[in-house]
Design a protein around this motif. Sequence first.
Motif, PDB file in Angstrom:
ATOM      1  N   GLY A 720       7.313 -12.192  12.747  1.00 31.44           N
ATOM      2  CA  GLY A 720       6.378 -12.630  11.711  1.00 31.44           C
ATOM      3  C   GLY A 720       6.069 -11.500  10.756  1.00 31.44           C
ATOM      4  O   GLY A 720       6.359 -10.345  11.012  1.00 31.44           O
ATOM      5  N   LYS A 721       5.497 -11.898   9.620  1.00 31.02           N
ATOM      6  CA  LYS A 721       5.118 -10.900   8.631  1.00 31.02           C
ATOM      7  C   LYS A 721       3.854 -11.427   7.971  1.00 31.02           C
ATOM      8  O   LYS A 721       3.760 -12.616   7.723  1.00 31.02           O
ATOM      9  CB  LYS A 721       6.253 -10.782   7.619  1.00 31.02           C
ATOM     10  N   ALA A 722       2.880 -10.547   7.725  1.00 28.64           N
ATOM     11  CA  ALA A 722       1.650 -11.037   7.107  1.00 28.64           C
ATOM     12  C   ALA A 722       1.332 -10.204   5.878  1.00 28.64           C
ATOM     13  O   ALA A 722       1.482  -8.992   5.907  1.00 28.64           O
ATOM     14  CB  ALA A 722       0.503 -10.927   8.106  1.00 28.64           C
ATOM     15  N   VAL A 723       0.935 -10.888   4.808  1.00 24.70           N
ATOM     16  CA  VAL A 723       0.505 -10.180   3.596  1.00 24.70           C
ATOM     17  C   VAL A 723      -1.006 -10.332   3.539  1.00 24.70           C
ATOM     18  O   VAL A 723      -1.520 -11.413   3.281  1.00 24.70           O
ATOM     19  CB  VAL A 723       1.145 -10.816   2.351  1.00 24.70           C
ATOM     20  N   LEU A 724      -1.719  -9.233   3.833  1.00 19.08           N
ATOM     21  CA  LEU A 724      -3.169  -9.345   4.009  1.00 19.08           C
ATOM     22  C   LEU A 724      -3.911  -8.689   2.853  1.00 19.08           C
ATOM     23  O   LEU A 724      -3.462  -7.691   2.298  1.00 19.08           O
ATOM     24  CB  LEU A 724      -3.571  -8.640   5.308  1.00 19.08           C
ATOM     25  N   SER A 725      -5.072  -9.255   2.548  1.00 17.61           N
ATOM     26  CA  SER A 725      -5.882  -8.680   1.472  1.00 17.61           C
ATOM     27  C   SER A 725      -6.564  -7.418   1.998  1.00 17.61           C
ATOM     28  O   SER A 725      -7.222  -7.448   3.041  1.00 17.61           O
ATOM     29  CB  SER A 725      -6.935  -9.698   1.052  1.00 17.61           C
ATOM     30  N   MET A 726      -6.413  -6.320   1.264  1.00 18.10           N
ATOM     31  CA  MET A 726      -7.044  -5.076   1.732  1.00 18.10           C
ATOM     32  C   MET A 726      -8.556  -5.167   1.661  1.00 18.10           C
ATOM     33  O   MET A 726      -9.260  -4.557   2.438  1.00 18.10           O
ATOM     34  CB  MET A 726      -6.561  -3.906   0.894  1.00 18.10           C
ATOM     35  N   GLY A 727      -9.048  -5.930   0.692  1.00 20.09           N
ATOM     36  CA  GLY A 727     -10.494  -6.112   0.605  1.00 20.09           C
ATOM     37  C   GLY A 727     -11.015  -6.752   1.885  1.00 20.09           C
ATOM     38  O   GLY A 727     -12.013  -6.313   2.458  1.00 20.09           O
ATOM     39  N   GLY A 728     -10.321  -7.774   2.338  1.00 22.43           N
ATOM     40  CA  GLY A 728     -10.713  -8.433   3.590  1.00 22.43           C
ATOM     41  C   GLY A 728     -10.645  -7.461   4.755  1.00 22.43           C
ATOM     42  O   GLY A 728     -11.572  -7.369   5.563  1.00 22.43           O
ATOM     43  N   LEU A 729      -9.542  -6.725   4.823  1.00 24.15           N
ATOM     44  CA  LEU A 729      -9.371  -5.799   5.950  1.00 24.15           C
ATOM     45  C   LEU A 729     -10.487  -4.768   5.988  1.00 24.15           C
ATOM     46  O   LEU A 729     -10.896  -4.332   7.055  1.00 24.15           O
ATOM     47  CB  LEU A 729      -8.030  -5.057   5.835  1.00 24.15           C
ATOM     48  N   SER A 730     -10.994  -4.366   4.800  1.00 27.50           N
ATOM     49  CA  SER A 730     -12.026  -3.335   4.813  1.00 27.50           C
ATOM     50  C   SER A 730     -13.305  -3.880   5.447  1.00 27.50           C
ATOM     51  O   SER A 730     -14.176  -3.130   5.834  1.00 27.50           O
ATOM     52  CB  SER A 730     -12.289  -2.801   3.402  1.00 27.50           C
ATOM     53  N   HIS A 731     -13.398  -5.224   5.527  1.00 29.96           N
ATOM     54  CA  HIS A 731     -14.543  -5.814   6.240  1.00 29.96           C
ATOM     55  C   HIS A 731     -14.100  -6.361   7.593  1.00 29.96           C
ATOM     56  O   HIS A 731     -14.766  -7.212   8.173  1.00 29.96           O
ATOM     57  CB  HIS A 731     -15.152  -6.933   5.402  1.00 29.96           C
ATOM     58  N   SER A 732     -12.931  -5.902   8.067  1.00 32.02           N
ATOM     59  CA  SER A 732     -12.364  -6.341   9.352  1.00 32.02           C
ATOM     60  C   SER A 732     -12.084  -7.830   9.380  1.00 32.02           C
ATOM     61  O   SER A 732     -12.210  -8.460  10.425  1.00 32.02           O
ATOM     62  CB  SER A 732     -13.304  -5.993  10.515  1.00 32.02           C
ATOM     63  N   VAL A 733     -11.745  -8.397   8.241  1.00 35.77           N
ATOM     64  CA  VAL A 733     -11.464  -9.831   8.221  1.00 35.77           C
ATOM     65  C   VAL A 733     -10.033 -10.027   7.752  1.00 35.77           C
ATOM     66  O   VAL A 733      -9.566  -9.333   6.843  1.00 35.77           O
ATOM     67  CB  VAL A 733     -12.435 -10.556   7.253  1.00 35.77           C
ATOM     68  N   ARG A 848     -17.632  -0.037   4.981  1.00 27.99           N
ATOM     69  CA  ARG A 848     -16.304  -0.657   4.861  1.00 27.99           C
ATOM     70  C   ARG A 848     -15.272   0.252   5.518  1.00 27.99           C
ATOM     71  O   ARG A 848     -15.397   1.458   5.496  1.00 27.99           O
ATOM     72  CB  ARG A 848     -15.951  -0.892   3.383  1.00 27.99           C
ATOM     73  N   ARG A 849     -14.245  -0.396   6.102  1.00 29.93           N
ATOM     74  CA  ARG A 849     -13.257   0.381   6.851  1.00 29.93           C
ATOM     75  C   ARG A 849     -12.004   0.595   6.031  1.00 29.93           C
ATOM     76  O   ARG A 849     -11.476  -0.341   5.444  1.00 29.93           O
ATOM     77  CB  ARG A 849     -12.837  -0.395   8.105  1.00 29.93           C
ATOM     78  N   HIS A 850     -11.528   1.833   6.060  1.00 33.81           N
ATOM     79  CA  HIS A 850     -10.289   2.125   5.350  1.00 33.81           C
ATOM     80  C   HIS A 850      -9.382   2.869   6.306  1.00 33.81           C
ATOM     81  O   HIS A 850      -9.852   3.598   7.168  1.00 33.81           O
ATOM     82  CB  HIS A 850     -10.577   2.995   4.118  1.00 33.81           C
ATOM     83  N   ASN A 851      -8.088   2.666   6.135  1.00 33.60           N
ATOM     84  CA  ASN A 851      -7.149   3.312   7.021  1.00 33.60           C
ATOM     85  C   ASN A 851      -6.529   4.503   6.309  1.00 33.60           C
ATOM     86  O   ASN A 851      -6.033   4.361   5.194  1.00 33.60           O
ATOM     87  CB  ASN A 851      -6.068   2.286   7.361  1.00 33.60           C
ATOM     88  N   ALA A 852      -6.549   5.655   6.961  1.00 34.17           N
ATOM     89  CA  ALA A 852      -6.032   6.861   6.305  1.00 34.17           C
ATOM     90  C   ALA A 852      -4.600   6.647   5.812  1.00 34.17           C
ATOM     91  O   ALA A 852      -4.239   7.052   4.710  1.00 34.17           O
ATOM     92  CB  ALA A 852      -6.076   8.032   7.286  1.00 34.17           C
ATOM     93  N   ASP A 853      -3.783   5.969   6.623  1.00 33.78           N
ATOM     94  CA  ASP A 853      -2.385   5.780   6.229  1.00 33.78           C
ATOM     95  C   ASP A 853      -2.262   4.967   4.951  1.00 33.78           C
ATOM     96  O   ASP A 853      -1.386   5.211   4.122  1.00 33.78           O
ATOM     97  CB  ASP A 853      -1.627   5.056   7.344  1.00 33.78           C
ATOM     98  N   ASP A 854      -3.133   3.983   4.787  1.00 34.17           N
ATOM     99  CA  ASP A 854      -3.044   3.160   3.577  1.00 34.17           C
ATOM    100  C   ASP A 854      -3.389   4.006   2.343  1.00 34.17           C
ATOM    101  O   ASP A 854      -2.816   3.832   1.277  1.00 34.17           O
ATOM    102  CB  ASP A 854      -4.027   1.979   3.651  1.00 34.17           C
ATOM    103  N   VAL A 855      -4.352   4.898   2.523  1.00 39.72           N
ATOM    104  CA  VAL A 855      -4.744   5.730   1.388  1.00 39.72           C
ATOM    105  C   VAL A 855      -3.596   6.684   1.035  1.00 39.72           C
ATOM    106  O   VAL A 855      -3.297   6.923  -0.134  1.00 39.72           O
ATOM    107  CB  VAL A 855      -6.032   6.520   1.720  1.00 39.72           C
ATOM    108  N   VAL A 856      -2.904   7.188   2.069  1.00 40.95           N
ATOM    109  CA  VAL A 856      -1.757   8.062   1.801  1.00 40.95           C
ATOM    110  C   VAL A 856      -0.728   7.291   0.981  1.00 40.95           C
ATOM    111  O   VAL A 856      -0.165   7.801   0.014  1.00 40.95           O
ATOM    112  CB  VAL A 856      -1.116   8.555   3.117  1.00 40.95           C
ATOM    113  N   ALA A 857      -0.508   6.032   1.351  1.00 45.27           N
ATOM    114  CA  ALA A 857       0.495   5.223   0.648  1.00 45.27           C
ATOM    115  C   ALA A 857       0.151   5.126  -0.828  1.00 45.27           C
ATOM    116  O   ALA A 857       1.007   5.254  -1.690  1.00 45.27           O
ATOM    117  CB  ALA A 857       0.538   3.827   1.248  1.00 45.27           C
ATOM    118  N   THR A 858      -1.116   4.900  -1.103  1.00 41.42           N
ATOM    119  CA  THR A 858      -1.512   4.766  -2.507  1.00 41.42           C
ATOM    120  C   THR A 858      -1.267   6.075  -3.244  1.00 41.42           C
ATOM    121  O   THR A 858      -0.748   6.097  -4.354  1.00 41.42           O
ATOM    122  CB  THR A 858      -3.003   4.392  -2.579  1.00 41.42           C
ATOM    123  N   ALA A 859      -1.609   7.181  -2.603  1.00 41.59           N
ATOM    124  CA  ALA A 859      -1.408   8.476  -3.262  1.00 41.59           C
ATOM    125  C   ALA A 859       0.069   8.692  -3.558  1.00 41.59           C
ATOM    126  O   ALA A 859       0.443   9.205  -4.610  1.00 41.59           O
ATOM    127  CB  ALA A 859      -1.928   9.593  -2.364  1.00 41.59           C
TER     128      ALA A 859
END
Length: 1600
Positions: A720-733, A848-859
Amino acid sequence: MAERTSTGLLTMMLEPTPAVAMTLPAEVREKLAELELELSEGDITQKGYEKKRSKLLAPYIPQIQGVDPSLQIDNRIQASSQAVLPGSKQIKSRAANTRDERFRSDLHTEAVQAALAKYKERKMPMPSKRRSVLVQSSVEACTPPDTSSASEDEGSLRRQGRLATSTPYQGHGHPAVEHWFNRVIQGSSTSSSASSTSSHPGGRSITNTTSHPALNANAAATALADLMAHTQLDNHSAPPDVTGLSERSLHAERPQVASVRGVSRSYNHHTSVMETADGCEWGGEGSLPLIDGVPVNSRVSNKIQQLLNTLKRPKRPPLREFFVDDFEELLDVQQPDPNQPKPEGQQMSPLEGEPLGVVTNWPPSLPAALQRWGTTHPKSPCLTALDNAGKPIYTLTYGKLWTRSQKLAYTLLNKLSSRNEPLLMPGDRVALVFPNNDPVMFMVAFYGCLLAELVPVPIEVPLTRKDAGSQQIGFLLGSCGVTLALTTDACQKGLPKAQTGEVATFKGWPRLLWFVSDGKHVVKPPKDWHPPIREASNEIAYIEYKTSKEGSTMGITVSHSAMLAHCHALTQACCYTEAETITNVLDFKREAGLWHGVLTGVMNRMHVISIPYSLMKVNPLSWIQKVHMYKARVAVVKSRDMHWSLLAQKDQRDISLSSLRMLIVADGANPWSISSCDAFLNVFQARGLRPEVICPCASSSEAMTVAIRRPPEMGVPPPGKAVLSMGGLSHSVIRVDTEEKLSVLTVQDVGQVMPGALVCVVRVEGTPYLCQTDEVGEICVSSGSTGLAYYGLPGMTKNIFETIPVTASGVPITDRPFTRTSLLGFVGPDSLVFVVGKMDGLMVVSGRRHNADDVVATALAVEPMKFVYRGRIAVFSVSVLHDERIVVVAEQRPDASEEDSFQWMSRVLQAIDSIHQVGVYCLALVPANTLPKAPLGGIHISETKQRFLEGALHPCNVLMCPHTCVTNLPKPRQKQPEVGPASMIVGNLVAGKRIAQASGRDVGQLEDNDQARKFLYIQDVLQWRAQATPDHPLFLVLNAKGTVASTASCLQLHKRAERVAAALMGRLNTGDHVALVYPPGVDLIATFYGCLYAGCVPVTVRPPHPQNLATTLPTVKMIVEVSKSVYILTTQAIMKLLKSKEAAAAVDVKSWPTVLDTDDLPRKKISQMYKPPTPEMLAYLDFSVSTTGILAGVKMSHAATSALCRSIKLQCELYPSRQIAICLDPYCGLGFALWCLCSVYSGHQSILVPPLELETNASLWLAAVSQYKVRVTFCSYSVMEMCTKGLGSQTEALRLRNVNLSCVRTCMVVAEERPRISLTQSFSKIFKDLGLSPRAVSTTFGCRVNVAICLQGTAGPDPTTVYVDMRALRHDRVRLVERGSPHSLPLMESGKILPGVKVIIANTETKGPLGDSHLGEIWVSSPHNATGYYTVYGEEALHADHFNTKLSFGDTQTVWARTGYLGFLRRTELTDASGERHDALYVVGSLDETLELRGMRYHPIDIETSVIRSHKSIAECAVFTWTNLLVVVVELEGSEQEALDLVALVTNVVLEEHYLIVGVVVVVDPGVIPINSRGEKQRMHLRDGFLADQLDPIYVAYNM
């Protein structure tokens, strides 16, 4: 690194059109891909890349007439300077479970582009830096970092940073290879497209400053023009968005800059490069407006203006209301957003893996399996080790492993002894220290320990004594009680040695015995010895180390039964069969490398090919070649390894991966692994790789393998593969993102739960409630194959290994304990497990929760990446002011220019802000190769964080953005309407508070035999003494050697004064003002009395400093002019100086009044001495420059002069028989009074020590005190500082010279400020050894209106110290707290109030009296108050009421003088001489100096104290405000590379302790902060110097 998606298309400039792309032959496409990779790696330059590329494509591109093919531009150029080809791709008919065709790239560059486009207007001021800081000091820093060293967990070079979308053209052509590769797009979206072809490498062209000649003739130019209208296209030679200029003026200015820059890269402010770049020297300004006397157009003020402009735009939603408690300022608590997404699903039900199958003939334990294979299949290969060339160097067979392990086990148990006791007993822990390229020795050692029933603790080889994290490993070894380390011969030789030749003890490590486990050191066991082979039990089998987010190292214990059960489960999940071949690229000491390659392999008699990390660095394809060569069925890799092999696969025609049935991706849980998997499949499908063999898995050290995608033969559901909203993830949803917004994360599943395991997802914080089905939480596992505990840490073990998940109603779901895996994820459809992050990388910012790896990706997606290394970016959070703040640290390439880096940094900030909706607190770039490395290459995050917090990172570029991130500051204070006066008094009476007033002893009541009282005038006292006691010594001046330079008895002084008077009388009228410009000495005193004899008014002036005329002479001139002096008396030497050529450069020497040198005056008597008509007449003028830079002269009448002397005499019990030592400047205030007046009045002898002499001989003053056995001495803070700094280490030497300070009863520091407790305490502490009594040191307090208000004196109680709450002080309240409580500030009483002095505390606004312990202005009434300002230079209208003010209510008759200082009175328990309770006066600070910020009142010294404490290299600090920005200037004592470390530390500490955001941090050299003679900082001078750009700062950081 997050997979992010969006629909926008990126087309690569110079890219063939889609139709062309499809017709390109495969080898051309491969070559193009190769080029891309070389470019992104930095292996070739942009220019080389373009050249090779256009050569490759030339045959395939239809030529446009007259235009170079490399300039043809596709008509869909996007915002980026070169966009990415929409890779065409054919849909292959694959099995139902092939991957989703729509591959989503890591983070679409255009997501970032779109985000950045919004910020086009925002100009940010670029930091200014002194050139020398740019030069990287270490040689090693210039070697390019090991690009391959992307971290283990880092998806390696992170090359998928920006893979292109492969959408709209899916129907055409062959699969194009190149679009799988990352485009490291050179130039930047702000460089013009032409610049990439310009003759200047790096896209810096001079020609493109105004137009693009190459394109003008062509239709393509129109496309470009349209594009320029819509996108951000400045010119690259212009520094990025730094100026506040219009584009027009930029263009006009540019050509010159480009050429200048070629000549000189100096950033000092003598060249015009930075000036122009910062937009300061542009014309057409007309006259410059002045603010506070500083031209607004200085470079600094321009930058500050830009900074203010960036801060003006509202950045975040307005703050919510706060509660301001009576005393506390409460920080804003982030209220949850009512519109934030909330989970809506059912409660999840725990997920069960398939049952663990029972196989009858499975061995009862791992040692039993080894015994079986070692005896039945001794020739079977077990492990093949490779050298760095990829050649097999040794194959260990099962027979060999069995016999060698037995030998080692026997040797360990029987041949090692200490004091005839065996060294090791079964169950003891043993460290295994083996290098990553020696799996054979490691395996023998590991099984040798298991056979001997010892517990192996595998760790990394410590290379140096200071390895990142090595101390923590030592802590682990110590806590495990390890005494023996096993290692190889080669490794032992390579370890650092002590002088004795033994292995050195590493920092923090226990003492270890190192044992080399090679063949010659081990003994063959006797025939009758057999290792005990038992069934797997719950005893500890081995301990695996793990480093936590904070950097501490824990040992995870694994029992024999869990180790066996895990091997069973892996065998079943991966369908391992006997004698299979498996390639292992991972670290064999821990986690998946150990589980598959060392444990499960032996369980199933498999053959493991171990690929060392060092070989992967040399040849990233090695593992694929070995899979092909050995026809391996299974390979265990990380996404990084797949990634590297993509970069290197061009030469390999003949490799096939068709033998693989499982490609286990050990870090499949990482958000960026999906792009590696997809890219890898896309390239290697043609070489026999089947899509279904890619099996990501998720694991953690605590729970071991959590989930793994099963091989296809097991009939599992499709991946499977999921495309998730980062806004949602930052609220653990979990919200599946259908609209394809910019901020999405694409994740792949990590397969099914392990056999025999029960898995659930629980809330991360608090009670472990089960999550809802659409909620992200921490995955927990309950099975027989997880770790047991953290060794020796029962509390943490209970938390992690014994969690009991509960339902919403609080009922435990089972009675089995669960282990928390530290993986964040959810269970998706088909019971597939998805992981979206790790607890270690979790940053909770404002809820709000953020993942360090995701921030690295953006950079990584921010163009162009050429300034930093891809794999070397660390993201972590630090806690500042009760919230997490995000810090990004990257390694900068050595060739990146200042502007380029700054531009990249400001864009990274904007991109993260847009995509994650979170501000970055600090972004730092460090020189190449300087970030601490983890054992296998990656960045050691916790060590990096540690260095950041300690100020040891040494960045070369820093950008702080506290203004955008810190949203929880207390609300600015609103002033309350004042309560009326009457109700104040009533309120105070009701509360039992007394009005805060106090007084010294009453002078009238004190009967003493004071002869001098008979005289109204001080000059009469001198005449009387000259007659009564002519030879009595009054003054003794010491020189630097400590010998007597000059003396004066009563008569001598009188005679010298007469000579001066005689010289003046004919020339001057009575009442004329005379400037006395003398060095400290008897001359000064004699001429002072000479003036009084002649009826002139003396003005003492500090002489100019011969080495520093430019700054000191104008002050002399100003005092002479302002005091309206008609004459200057001085020495010959100074007279020459005043009229010298050098002086002429600083002032107009022609305008001096008459100068008379008094060195050789004729001996004349005067017929008649001048008698003033009344004692109210002016005696002398006292001029002083206040700390705020105001020159103020006060008038002292004869009456006040006598009263002052009498008051000091009474307080210090001064009599002719006394000696006192004075180490002060004699020009103003109490220093002047003590030098020139007191001895004459009281008759005591003064030993005068000029403070300047201490610069050559620091011990001069203390030696004099000791030699003359002085009981009372006075000094200034600067003298005290010279003694503590200069003599701190020499007390022993002073004692040998017989310096003894036990004679001192009172040592008083003369000051006009709050007592500096830390200085006085360290002074007392240092000289305690020389007999100085701890009670001796005290302070005095005086100011312009009254030079001596408090003086400790000889009698009376010791000075008291109280602790007040600094936060209450900001609200003008005094709140006493206990010592050591948070925010406490120690305040010391400023000495005793002098006789005849009355003090009251008044409200600064209402002018009403205040109660005890209330903060207000100190008002003073006393016979020795000055009578008024003579003039206040620059502020004439001010201060009329300073000398005669009355209270608005209460006692409205008394006339008071306002001191301009804030303080409070407090009645103590002590009694004074009269038996009354003693009232202590505490001075808090000057009212003029205070900073009004956020509605609160701050004292600069408090902020400065915090700042100085924040880093050892900060020698001094001064703060001031400009507009409404707080500017902090720090003096750096240390190497310049530390300059930028200070920026973050200063910002942190001021936020944390004062709730203020620092606007500008200026780092300067020691000695730049100006200090006056009293040792007080001249903050306003500093401010003017800063704004006029005169400080030559090392670095100026403008915090966004």
